[in-house]
Scaffold this motif. Structure first.
Motif, short mmCIF file in Angstrom:
data_model
loop_
_atom_site.label_atom_id
_atom_site.label_comp_id
_atom_site.label_asym_id
_atom_site.label_seq_id
_atom_site.Cartn_x
_atom_site.Cartn_y
_atom_site.Cartn_z
N LYS A 61 0.83 -1.21 0.00
CA LYS A 61 0.00 0.00 0.00
C LYS A 61 0.86 1.26 0.00
CE LYS A 61 -3.84 -2.26 2.36
NZ LYS A 61 -4.44 -2.46 3.70
N LEU A 62 1.98 1.19 0.71
CA LEU A 62 2.90 2.34 0.70
C LEU A 62 3.52 2.52 -0.68
CD1 LEU A 62 4.78 2.09 4.11
CD2 LEU A 62 3.34 3.98 3.31
N LYS A 63 3.88 1.40 -1.33
CA LYS A 63 4.43 1.48 -2.69
C LYS A 63 3.43 2.16 -3.62
CE LYS A 63 6.17 -2.24 -4.64
NZ LYS A 63 6.19 -3.71 -4.89
N ALA A 64 2.15 1.77 -3.51
CA ALA A 64 1.12 2.38 -4.36
C ALA A 64 1.00 3.88 -4.07
CB ALA A 64 -0.22 1.69 -4.13
N THR A 65 1.13 4.25 -2.79
CA THR A 65 0.96 5.66 -2.41
C THR A 65 2.08 6.53 -2.97
OG1 THR A 65 -0.16 4.93 -0.40
CG2 THR A 65 0.58 7.21 -0.45
N VAL A 66 3.31 6.01 -3.02
CA VAL A 66 4.41 6.79 -3.59
C VAL A 66 4.55 6.54 -5.09
CG1 VAL A 66 5.66 6.81 -1.38
CG2 VAL A 66 6.34 5.18 -3.15
N LEU A 67 3.59 5.84 -5.67
CA LEU A 67 3.55 5.58 -7.13
C LEU A 67 4.74 4.75 -7.60
CD1 LEU A 67 2.61 9.25 -8.20
CD2 LEU A 67 1.03 7.33 -7.99
N LEU A 68 5.23 3.87 -6.74
CA LEU A 68 6.36 3.03 -7.14
C LEU A 68 5.84 1.77 -7.83
CD1 LEU A 68 9.69 2.43 -5.35
CD2 LEU A 68 8.46 0.46 -6.26
N GLY A 69 6.15 1.61 -9.11
CA GLY A 69 5.68 0.46 -9.89
C GLY A 69 6.82 -0.30 -10.54
N GLU A 70 6.46 -1.20 -11.46
CA GLU A 70 7.44 -2.06 -12.12
C GLU A 70 8.53 -1.24 -12.83
OE1 GLU A 70 8.07 -5.39 -12.23
OE2 GLU A 70 6.58 -5.46 -10.62
N GLY A 71 8.13 -0.13 -13.45
CA GLY A 71 9.10 0.71 -14.14
C GLY A 71 10.17 1.22 -13.19
N ASP A 72 9.75 1.53 -11.96
CA ASP A 72 10.73 1.99 -10.96
C ASP A 72 11.66 0.87 -10.53
OD1 ASP A 72 9.80 4.81 -10.40
OD2 ASP A 72 7.95 3.72 -10.00
N LEU A 73 11.11 -0.34 -10.40
CA LEU A 73 11.97 -1.47 -10.01
C LEU A 73 13.03 -1.70 -11.09
CD1 LEU A 73 9.29 -3.96 -8.58
CD2 LEU A 73 10.80 -2.41 -7.33
N ASN A 74 12.61 -1.64 -12.35
CA ASN A 74 13.57 -1.80 -13.44
C ASN A 74 14.62 -0.69 -13.42
OD1 ASN A 74 12.17 -4.04 -14.32
ND2 ASN A 74 10.95 -2.88 -15.81
N ALA A 75 14.16 0.54 -13.17
CA ALA A 75 15.09 1.67 -13.16
C ALA A 75 16.09 1.55 -12.00
CB ALA A 75 14.30 2.98 -13.05
N LEU A 76 15.60 1.13 -10.83
CA LEU A 76 16.50 0.94 -9.69
C LEU A 76 17.55 -0.11 -10.02
CD1 LEU A 76 13.94 0.98 -6.73
CD2 LEU A 76 15.87 2.55 -7.00
N ARG A 77 17.10 -1.22 -10.59
CA ARG A 77 18.04 -2.32 -10.87
C ARG A 77 19.05 -1.94 -11.96
NH1 ARG A 77 12.87 -6.27 -9.87
NH2 ARG A 77 13.01 -6.09 -7.59
N LYS A 78 18.58 -1.11 -12.89
CA LYS A 78 19.49 -0.61 -13.94
C LYS A 78 20.54 0.31 -13.32
CE LYS A 78 17.57 1.89 -17.29
NZ LYS A 78 16.68 2.14 -18.45
N SER A 79 20.17 1.00 -12.24
CA SER A 79 21.11 1.96 -11.62
C SER A 79 22.27 1.28 -10.91
CB SER A 79 20.37 2.88 -10.64
OG SER A 79 20.13 2.23 -9.39
N ARG A 80 22.13 -0.02 -10.63
CA ARG A 80 23.18 -0.70 -9.85
C ARG A 80 24.53 -0.64 -10.56
NH1 ARG A 80 25.90 -5.20 -7.28
NH2 ARG A 80 24.80 -5.83 -5.39
N ALA A 81 24.52 -1.00 -11.84
CA ALA A 81 25.78 -1.04 -12.59
C ALA A 81 26.38 0.36 -12.75
CB ALA A 81 25.55 -1.68 -13.96
N VAL A 82 25.49 1.37 -12.75
CA VAL A 82 25.98 2.76 -12.86
C VAL A 82 26.65 3.18 -11.56
CG1 VAL A 82 25.30 5.17 -13.24
CG2 VAL A 82 24.12 3.32 -14.49
N LEU A 83 26.04 2.80 -10.43
CA LEU A 83 26.48 3.32 -9.13
C LEU A 83 27.60 2.50 -8.50
CD1 LEU A 83 22.98 4.25 -7.65
CD2 LEU A 83 24.64 5.77 -8.75
N GLU A 84 27.61 1.19 -8.76
CA GLU A 84 28.57 0.33 -8.05
C GLU A 84 30.03 0.81 -8.19
OE1 GLU A 84 28.04 -3.88 -8.63
OE2 GLU A 84 29.29 -4.33 -6.88
N PRO A 85 30.48 1.19 -9.39
CA PRO A 85 31.89 1.66 -9.48
C PRO A 85 32.11 3.02 -8.82
CG PRO A 85 30.92 1.25 -11.68
CD PRO A 85 29.81 1.20 -10.70
#
Lengths: 229, 229
Positions: A61-85
Motif C-alpha cells: 500500500k505504501l508502494k502504491a501511495t508513492v507511485l512506485l511500480g514495475e518501471g521503478d523497479l527496473n530503473a533501480l536495478r538498472k542503476s546498480r551497474a551505474v552506481l557500483e563503481p
C-alpha cells in the motif's frame, strides 16, 4: 567562537572520513554471501533480527501511495551497474555533507563533541552496501526486517550497539526524513555518468527518491507512538 | 468483491469531490485577512493555537539539512502567481489521487467506509489555502504553530474536531511522508504553465519538494514518542 569550534569538529570529521575511505574493504559482490559477511554489522537476512512490525501487505500500500511500480523497479536495478563503481565517491559526497553540518556530525560524536572515527568507518561500509541493496530493490520479508533493524540503530533502542560506538545514543527523528533531500539530490550527477539518455537517468532518479522515501518511513517505525504508525 | 467495493467507494469519493469543487469559495487574497476568516478552521495566526514544540532555531537547522536557502524562498514566492489561478485544478488532481487509493480515502470515511462529503469539502478549502501559504514561505512563529496544529489534525489528538467530521479518528503516520511524492510530482506540470524557463521551473519544483518535506516533518511531531523527535 562556537562556530569556529563547530567548523573544526566538522573538518576533523572529514579527515576521519578520508582515512575511512582508504581503509574500506571492497563491497559485497552480487550473489556472494561470503563476502557480505565481512561487512561489520550487516545483518540483512540474519535470523537474529526481530520481525518488522510492518507487513509486506502494508508495504504494498505504501508502494502504491508513492507511485512506485514495475518501471521503478527496473530503473533501480538498472542503476546498480551505474552506481557500483562510484560507491566510494558517492560516500565521500554524503560524508562530506554530514561533516559540514554540525547538527548532523553530532550524531557520530560523543557528548564532548569528538567524532568516533571507528564508528564512522563501520557505518560507511554498511552505507556503501545500502546503495547496492537499494538498487537491488528486493523488498522481501528479510529486507523489511532489516529496514526495521536500521531504524532501531538510529533510535535509542539500538544505536551504537552494533558498533560498540562512543557516540550520542539517539538520532533525532526529524533528521531522518530531512536527509532524503540531500542524499537523493546529490545522487543525480552519479546517475548521469552511466551513459543513459536523460529520460532514463530521470527515471532512475525518481525511482531512487521513491525508494529512499519508503525506507525512511520504515526506519521511522521505532520513533512513532504505539498504534500511531 | 472487496476490490470492487473499494473502487465503488473511491468513485463515490470522487463524485463528492466534484461537488466540492463547484461549491468552493474563492481562496484568500494576499494580505486580506478578512477573506481568510471565511475558510472554516483556517487558524494560521490564531492566538488559540498551542505553541509549536519545535523552535525557530530547530527549524533553521532543518532548513540547512534539506539545503533550503534564499534561492528556494525566492523560487517558492515566484511560484505563487503561477499556482494561484490553478488552485482548483491542482486540488482536483490531488483529490482524484486520494479518491483512487482506498488506503487513503479511508481517512475521509467513517467506520462503515462511507466518505464524509462535508469533511472533504472543508479540508479542500484549507488545502487550497495551504498551496498559497507554502508559496508565501513566511516561516515565522505563527506559521510554525499552525504546522503543529495541522499535525495534530492528522493525529488522533485532534482529527475531525475542527470540522465536526464523521471519519476515522487518526491518519496513520506512514501516509504523511508517503504523500510527499505524489503531491510534489503532480505539481510540476502546473509549475510549467507559468511561462518560466525550464531551469526556473525546476528551481520552483525543487523548492516545493524541500518545503513540503519540512512541513511533513513538522506535522509528524505529535506522532513521535516523547523526547525522540
Amino acid at each position: 567562537m562556537k562556530a569556529v569550534m563547530s567548523l573544526a569538529a566538522a573538518l576533523g570529521g572529514l579527515a576521519l572520513m578520508a582515512n575511512a575511505t582508504s581503509a574500506q574493504e571492497p563491497v559485497k559482490k552480487k550473489g556472494d554471501q561470503e563476502v557480505s559477511r565481512t561487512i561489520h554489522g550487516y545483518d540483512y537476512g540474519s535470523d537474529r533480527l526481530p520481525r518488522s512490525p510492518v507487513t509486506l501487505e502494508d508495504f504494498e500500500k505504501l508502494k502504491a501511495t508513492v507511485l512506485l511500480g514495475e518501471g521503478d523497479l527496473n530503473a533501480l536495478r538498472k542503476s546498480r551497474a551505474v552506481l557500483e563503481p562510484q560507491v566510494d565517491e558517492i560516500l565521500d559526497v554524503w560524508y562530506g555533507f554530514v561533516g559540514s553540518q554540525p547538527q548532523l556530525l553530532a550524531y557520530f560524536s560523543n557528548a564532548a563533541g569528538k567524532p568516533d572515527g571507528d564508528y564512522l568507518q563501520k557505518v560507511r561500509e554498511r552505507f556503501g552496501q545500502w546503495i547496492l541493496d537499494t538498487a537491488d530493490a528486493r523488498y522481501d520479508q528479510a529486507w523489511l526486517d532489516y529496514q526495521y533493524e536500521i531504524g532501531r540503530r538510529h533510535h535509542r533502542v539500538g544505536k551504537n550497539r552494533a558498533d560498540d560506538a562512543d557516540a550520542v545514543n539517539h538520532i533525532h527523528y526529524r533528521y531522518l526524513p530531512a536527509l532524503i533531500y540531500p542524499v537523493t539530490a546529490t545522487l543525480k550527477p552519479f546517475l548521469e555518468k552511466g551513459g543513459f539518455a536523460p529520460e532514463e537517468v530521470e527515471a532512475m532518479h525518481q525511482a531512487w527518491i521513491k525508494s529512499v522515501l519508503l525506507q525512511v518511513i520504515l526506519w521511522s517505525q521505532p520513533y512513532v507512538r504505539e498504534g500511531d504508525f
